[in-house]
Design a protein around this motif. Structure first.
Motif, mmCIF file in Angstrom:
data_model
loop_
_atom_site.group_PDB
_atom_site.id
_atom_site.type_symbol
_atom_site.label_atom_id
_atom_site.label_comp_id
_atom_site.label_asym_id
_atom_site.label_seq_id
_atom_site.Cartn_x
_atom_site.Cartn_y
_atom_site.Cartn_z
ATOM 1 N N TYR A 72 0.827 -1.198 0.000
ATOM 2 C CA TYR A 72 0.000 0.000 0.000
ATOM 3 C C TYR A 72 0.865 1.253 0.000
ATOM 4 N N THR A 73 0.497 2.192 -0.813
ATOM 5 C CA THR A 73 1.014 3.557 -0.762
ATOM 6 C C THR A 73 -0.161 4.485 -0.459
ATOM 7 N N VAL A 74 0.139 5.787 -0.378
ATOM 8 C CA VAL A 74 -0.949 6.737 -0.106
ATOM 9 C C VAL A 74 -1.972 6.706 -1.233
ATOM 10 N N ARG A 75 -1.499 6.638 -2.479
ATOM 11 C CA ARG A 75 -2.417 6.606 -3.609
ATOM 12 C C ARG A 75 -3.230 5.323 -3.638
ATOM 13 N N SER A 76 -2.543 4.185 -3.499
ATOM 14 C CA SER A 76 -3.270 2.911 -3.543
ATOM 15 C C SER A 76 -4.157 2.725 -2.317
ATOM 16 N N GLN A 79 -7.252 4.646 -3.519
ATOM 17 C CA GLN A 79 -7.911 4.058 -4.682
ATOM 18 C C GLN A 79 -8.194 2.568 -4.507
ATOM 19 N N GLY A 80 -7.472 1.892 -3.628
ATOM 20 C CA GLY A 80 -7.741 0.485 -3.364
ATOM 21 C C GLY A 80 -7.204 -0.472 -4.401
#
Length: 327
Positions: A72-76, A79-80
């Motif tokens: 996981y990153t901040v974007r993922s 967005q999931g």
């Protein structure tokens, strides 16, 4: 001549035709069923508890497990679409140089706090069990650390242990000792948070153990005193064995609570200096929220290690209680 006709006996008809009486129908219609309204009422009472456990226990555990198995990153995270990485996050924390010190600090912090909280709580419970004049008042005063918000307790201890203006160093200086850098020295930071957590946890042990002492019959102490047993013998032969079930649940709850202590350590030392007071709880927070580029996966993996540790000790307790009940 008697023309009275004898009616057939239906109770013996089955015996005349074949032997044994007819068995009850196999569909269970002869048994009394619980009314449907009672079943719906039972489900109605269970529904809020089930919903609460699912929303606040099962789902967070599932999400934490999912976080630890994906990159996981901040974007993922928003967005999931985080890719599945399996056990890579667990390998990362095992190879991290912080893992060994954090594990050692967690074990030392938990063990020392448990031992001193239980020992001091048991001593105070036995002391207040004497029921002297100010017993109730003093017991109420000892509950103050337990009733205070943790942020207030941790902030108070931070002020008391301050190197420059703390009351503890002022007292040491008055006694002729050199001041101690309680919160800023790697040698003393872990000791400082242990002292604060012991102070906060003693009232809980006092309350639970004192309640356990109330259930021990006084006739046992009177019989032991007649037999010539002194105070220590009465404690070791009567109080301590009969208090064992209460002690077990007290230690288990204390263990689970101490494993996840975060706020006290974070407010007082933030896990430092130089990670000298970092435990798994503070390390998990640092990984997930303490950096500009948060590592959600490794942080969740560290948190899962704490969950597994608490679960293992809980299963050990349940098995010990079951074995004791069977014996």
């Amino acid at each position: 001549m008697n023309h009275t006709t004898q009616l057939p006996d239906h109770r013996t008809e089955g015996v005349r035709k074949g032997g044994a009486a007819a068995a009850p129908p196999p569909d269970g219609s002869g048994t009394r069923r619980r009314p449907a309204s009672t079943q719906w009422a039972a489900w109605g009472f269970l529904a809020p508890v089930t919903l609460y456990l699912a929303l606040f226990y099962a789902y967070p555990l599932y999400r934490n497990l999912d976080l630890s198995l994906r990159n996981y990153t901040v974007r993922s995270f928003v967005q999931g679409d985080a890719p599945f990485t399996g056990l890579d996050n667990y390998r990362k924390i095992l190879d991290d140089p912080t893992f060994a010190p954090a594990l050692l600090h967690t074990v030392v912090f938990t063990a020392v706090c448990l031992i001193f909280q239980y020992a001091i709580g048991l001593a105070l419970a036995v002391f207040f069990h004497q029921n002297f004049r100010l017993s109730a008042t003093l017991r109420a005063l000892f509950l103050v650390p337990w009733l205070l918000p943790l942020i207030v307790s941790a902030s108070t201890w931070s002020w008391m242990l301050n190197s420059d203006s703390g009351i503890v160093n002022a007292l040491l200086s008055g006694l002729g000792f050199d001041p101690v850098n309680w919160l800023t020295s790697p040698s003393w930071s872990l000791t400082s948070v242990i002292i604060a957590n012991i102070w906060i946890g003693v009232p809980f042990n006092l309350v639970v153990l004192y309640s356990g002492l109330q259930s021990i019959p006084t006739s046992l102490y009177e019989a032991a005193a007649i037999d010539g047993a002194n105070a220590w013998q009465r404690f070791w032969r009567i109080t301590f064995p009969l208090l064992r079930p209460v002690s077990a649940i007290t230690l288990l709850l204390g263990l689970i609570y101490t494993l996840k202590v975060f706020d006290i350590i974070w407010i007082m030392t933030k896990g430092g200096p130089a990670d000298s007071s970092t435990t798994f709880a503070t390390w998990s927070y640092q990984l997930g929220f303490g950096n500009l580029l948060p590592a959600f996966g490794p942080g969740a993996a560290v948190g899962n290690l704490l969950v597994v540790a608490a679960l293992v000790f809980g299963l050990v307790y349940v098995r010990a209680q079951r074995k004791q009940a069977l014996s």
